[in-house]
Design a protein around this motif. Sequence first.
Motif, PDB file in Angstrom:
ATOM      1  N   ARG A  15       0.840  -1.201   0.000  1.00  0.00           N
ATOM      2  CA  ARG A  15       0.000   0.000   0.000  1.00  0.00           C
ATOM      3  C   ARG A  15       0.877   1.254   0.000  1.00  0.00           C
ATOM      4  O   ARG A  15       2.036   1.219   0.409  1.00  0.00           O
ATOM      5  CB  ARG A  15      -0.923  -0.009   1.213  1.00  0.00           C
ATOM      6  CG  ARG A  15      -1.939  -1.143   1.134  1.00  0.00           C
ATOM      7  CD  ARG A  15      -2.684  -1.383   2.408  1.00  0.00           C
ATOM      8  NE  ARG A  15      -3.405  -0.193   2.844  1.00  0.00           N
ATOM      9  CZ  ARG A  15      -3.787   0.017   4.095  1.00  0.00           C
ATOM     10  NH1 ARG A  15      -3.520  -0.858   5.035  1.00  0.00           N
ATOM     11  NH2 ARG A  15      -4.447   1.104   4.414  1.00  0.00           N
ATOM     12  N   ALA A  16       0.310   2.369  -0.429  1.00  0.00           N
ATOM     13  CA  ALA A  16       1.033   3.640  -0.444  1.00  0.00           C
ATOM     14  C   ALA A  16       1.411   4.022   0.989  1.00  0.00           C
ATOM     15  O   ALA A  16       0.550   4.121   1.863  1.00  0.00           O
ATOM     16  CB  ALA A  16       0.171   4.726  -1.075  1.00  0.00           C
ATOM     17  N   CYS A  17       2.709   4.207   1.212  1.00  0.00           N
ATOM     18  CA  CYS A  17       3.227   4.543   2.543  1.00  0.00           C
ATOM     19  C   CYS A  17       4.049   5.814   2.487  1.00  0.00           C
ATOM     20  O   CYS A  17       4.416   6.297   1.417  1.00  0.00           O
ATOM     21  CB  CYS A  17       4.103   3.400   3.074  1.00  0.00           C
ATOM     22  SG  CYS A  17       3.181   1.911   3.478  1.00  0.00           S
ATOM     23  N   ILE A  18       4.360   6.332   3.652  1.00  0.00           N
ATOM     24  CA  ILE A  18       5.187   7.523   3.775  1.00  0.00           C
ATOM     25  C   ILE A  18       6.647   7.118   3.952  1.00  0.00           C
ATOM     26  O   ILE A  18       6.996   6.424   4.914  1.00  0.00           O
ATOM     27  CB  ILE A  18       4.757   8.374   4.988  1.00  0.00           C
ATOM     28  CG1 ILE A  18       3.280   8.729   4.927  1.00  0.00           C
ATOM     29  CG2 ILE A  18       5.618   9.628   5.101  1.00  0.00           C
ATOM     30  CD1 ILE A  18       2.862   9.545   3.737  1.00  0.00           C
ATOM     31  N   ARG A  19       7.467   7.510   3.009  1.00  0.00           N
ATOM     32  CA  ARG A  19       8.929   7.322   3.055  1.00  0.00           C
ATOM     33  C   ARG A  19       9.362   5.935   3.524  1.00  0.00           C
ATOM     34  O   ARG A  19      10.308   5.791   4.289  1.00  0.00           O
ATOM     35  CB  ARG A  19       9.569   8.398   3.935  1.00  0.00           C
ATOM     36  CG  ARG A  19       9.427   9.799   3.362  1.00  0.00           C
ATOM     37  CD  ARG A  19      10.100  10.876   4.190  1.00  0.00           C
ATOM     38  NE  ARG A  19       9.401  11.135   5.436  1.00  0.00           N
ATOM     39  CZ  ARG A  19       9.957  11.021   6.633  1.00  0.00           C
ATOM     40  NH1 ARG A  19      11.211  10.679   6.771  1.00  0.00           N
ATOM     41  NH2 ARG A  19       9.240  11.279   7.722  1.00  0.00           N
ATOM     42  N   GLY A  20       8.680   4.907   3.070  1.00  0.00           N
ATOM     43  CA  GLY A  20       9.080   3.538   3.399  1.00  0.00           C
ATOM     44  C   GLY A  20       8.728   3.095   4.810  1.00  0.00           C
ATOM     45  O   GLY A  20       9.078   1.994   5.222  1.00  0.00           O
ATOM     46  N   MET A  21       8.043   3.944   5.549  1.00  0.00           N
ATOM     47  CA  MET A  21       7.640   3.587   6.910  1.00  0.00           C
ATOM     48  C   MET A  21       6.332   2.804   6.869  1.00  0.00           C
ATOM     49  O   MET A  21       5.673   2.722   5.840  1.00  0.00           O
ATOM     50  CB  MET A  21       7.462   4.854   7.758  1.00  0.00           C
ATOM     51  CG  MET A  21       8.742   5.639   7.946  1.00  0.00           C
ATOM     52  SD  MET A  21       8.538   7.038   9.076  1.00  0.00           S
ATOM     53  CE  MET A  21       7.667   8.200   8.039  1.00  0.00           C
ATOM     54  N   ARG A  22       5.938   2.279   7.987  1.00  0.00           N
ATOM     55  CA  ARG A  22       4.691   1.527   8.094  1.00  0.00           C
ATOM     56  C   ARG A  22       3.520   2.453   8.417  1.00  0.00           C
ATOM     57  O   ARG A  22       2.609   2.100   9.149  1.00  0.00           O
ATOM     58  CB  ARG A  22       4.840   0.419   9.142  1.00  0.00           C
ATOM     59  CG  ARG A  22       5.945  -0.571   8.788  1.00  0.00           C
ATOM     60  CD  ARG A  22       6.076  -1.693   9.762  1.00  0.00           C
ATOM     61  NE  ARG A  22       4.993  -2.651   9.634  1.00  0.00           N
ATOM     62  CZ  ARG A  22       4.893  -3.586   8.695  1.00  0.00           C
ATOM     63  NH1 ARG A  22       5.821  -3.662   7.766  1.00  0.00           N
ATOM     64  NH2 ARG A  22       3.881  -4.418   8.667  1.00  0.00           N
ATOM     65  N   ILE A  23       3.562   3.635   7.868  1.00  0.00           N
ATOM     66  CA  ILE A  23       2.482   4.614   7.986  1.00  0.00           C
ATOM     67  C   ILE A  23       1.903   4.792   6.590  1.00  0.00           C
ATOM     68  O   ILE A  23       2.590   5.240   5.670  1.00  0.00           O
ATOM     69  CB  ILE A  23       2.999   5.974   8.505  1.00  0.00           C
ATOM     70  CG1 ILE A  23       3.632   5.827   9.881  1.00  0.00           C
ATOM     71  CG2 ILE A  23       1.875   7.012   8.517  1.00  0.00           C
ATOM     72  CD1 ILE A  23       2.671   5.438  10.970  1.00  0.00           C
ATOM     73  N   THR A  24       0.637   4.422   6.431  1.00  0.00           N
ATOM     74  CA  THR A  24       0.020   4.497   5.108  1.00  0.00           C
ATOM     75  C   THR A  24      -0.539   5.886   4.830  1.00  0.00           C
ATOM     76  O   THR A  24      -0.898   6.630   5.740  1.00  0.00           O
ATOM     77  CB  THR A  24      -1.118   3.469   4.962  1.00  0.00           C
ATOM     78  OG1 THR A  24      -2.128   3.771   5.922  1.00  0.00           O
ATOM     79  CG2 THR A  24      -0.608   2.047   5.140  1.00  0.00           C
ATOM     80  N   VAL A  25      -0.609   6.185   3.550  1.00  0.00           N
ATOM     81  CA  VAL A  25      -1.233   7.432   3.115  1.00  0.00           C
ATOM     82  C   VAL A  25      -2.679   7.464   3.588  1.00  0.00           C
ATOM     83  O   VAL A  25      -3.168   8.499   4.054  1.00  0.00           O
ATOM     84  CB  VAL A  25      -1.139   7.565   1.579  1.00  0.00           C
ATOM     85  CG1 VAL A  25      -2.019   8.693   1.070  1.00  0.00           C
ATOM     86  CG2 VAL A  25       0.303   7.766   1.142  1.00  0.00           C
ATOM     87  N   SER A  26      -3.347   6.325   3.511  1.00  0.00           N
ATOM     88  CA  SER A  26      -4.760   6.289   3.927  1.00  0.00           C
ATOM     89  C   SER A  26      -4.917   6.642   5.406  1.00  0.00           C
ATOM     90  O   SER A  26      -5.895   7.301   5.780  1.00  0.00           O
ATOM     91  CB  SER A  26      -5.397   4.939   3.616  1.00  0.00           C
ATOM     92  OG  SER A  26      -4.769   3.905   4.330  1.00  0.00           O
ATOM     93  N   LEU A  27      -3.980   6.245   6.246  1.00  0.00           N
ATOM     94  CA  LEU A  27      -4.052   6.618   7.664  1.00  0.00           C
ATOM     95  C   LEU A  27      -3.943   8.127   7.813  1.00  0.00           C
ATOM     96  O   LEU A  27      -4.753   8.752   8.507  1.00  0.00           O
ATOM     97  CB  LEU A  27      -2.948   5.932   8.473  1.00  0.00           C
ATOM     98  CG  LEU A  27      -2.812   6.437   9.921  1.00  0.00           C
ATOM     99  CD1 LEU A  27      -4.051   6.097  10.744  1.00  0.00           C
ATOM    100  CD2 LEU A  27      -1.560   5.904  10.565  1.00  0.00           C
ATOM    101  N   VAL A  28      -2.960   8.709   7.155  1.00  0.00           N
ATOM    102  CA  VAL A  28      -2.747  10.156   7.270  1.00  0.00           C
ATOM    103  C   VAL A  28      -3.970  10.921   6.760  1.00  0.00           C
ATOM    104  O   VAL A  28      -4.453  11.842   7.414  1.00  0.00           O
ATOM    105  CB  VAL A  28      -1.469  10.582   6.512  1.00  0.00           C
ATOM    106  CG1 VAL A  28      -1.307  12.097   6.523  1.00  0.00           C
ATOM    107  CG2 VAL A  28      -0.236   9.916   7.124  1.00  0.00           C
ATOM    108  N   VAL A  29      -4.489  10.513   5.616  1.00  0.00           N
ATOM    109  CA  VAL A  29      -5.664  11.188   5.057  1.00  0.00           C
ATOM    110  C   VAL A  29      -6.860  11.025   5.998  1.00  0.00           C
ATOM    111  O   VAL A  29      -7.619  11.977   6.225  1.00  0.00           O
ATOM    112  CB  VAL A  29      -5.980  10.669   3.639  1.00  0.00           C
ATOM    113  CG1 VAL A  29      -7.305  11.212   3.128  1.00  0.00           C
ATOM    114  CG2 VAL A  29      -4.844  11.044   2.682  1.00  0.00           C
ATOM    115  N   SER A  30      -7.026   9.864   6.587  1.00  0.00           N
ATOM    116  CA  SER A  30      -8.121   9.636   7.543  1.00  0.00           C
ATOM    117  C   SER A  30      -7.990  10.529   8.768  1.00  0.00           C
ATOM    118  O   SER A  30      -8.994  11.061   9.260  1.00  0.00           O
ATOM    119  CB  SER A  30      -8.152   8.174   7.978  1.00  0.00           C
ATOM    120  OG  SER A  30      -8.535   7.355   6.916  1.00  0.00           O
ATOM    121  N   LEU A  31      -6.775  10.687   9.256  1.00  0.00           N
ATOM    122  CA  LEU A  31      -6.569  11.559  10.414  1.00  0.00           C
ATOM    123  C   LEU A  31      -6.975  12.988  10.098  1.00  0.00           C
ATOM    124  O   LEU A  31      -7.653  13.649  10.900  1.00  0.00           O
ATOM    125  CB  LEU A  31      -5.105  11.499  10.870  1.00  0.00           C
ATOM    126  CG  LEU A  31      -4.622  10.151  11.409  1.00  0.00           C
ATOM    127  CD1 LEU A  31      -3.111  10.194  11.663  1.00  0.00           C
ATOM    128  CD2 LEU A  31      -5.377   9.743  12.653  1.00  0.00           C
TER     129      LEU A  31
END
Length: 76
Positions: A15-31
């Motif tokens: 899935r689309a993540c931030i800079r290779g971390m285990r933080i997804t774009v979808s999480l950030v957008v949801s926040l």
Amino acid sequence: MFDRITFDPQIMGGRACIRGMRITVSLVVSLVANGMSVEEIINAYPYLEAEDIKASLQYAAFLASEEIHSFAEIKA
């Protein structure tokens, strides 16, 4: 264009993540969609940067701008 957005099949199932971390774009957008400010997100996830949040929103906007064409339209 989206240098902070990464895809790796070994991280979060590709899935689309931030800079290779285990933080997804979808999480950030949801926040953001649920009312968290950039400062609140960075406090909750201190390894994120404001540019990561901006890139997530830009990527989501890019995906939302896609057009769908039916097969009949393509064939005509």
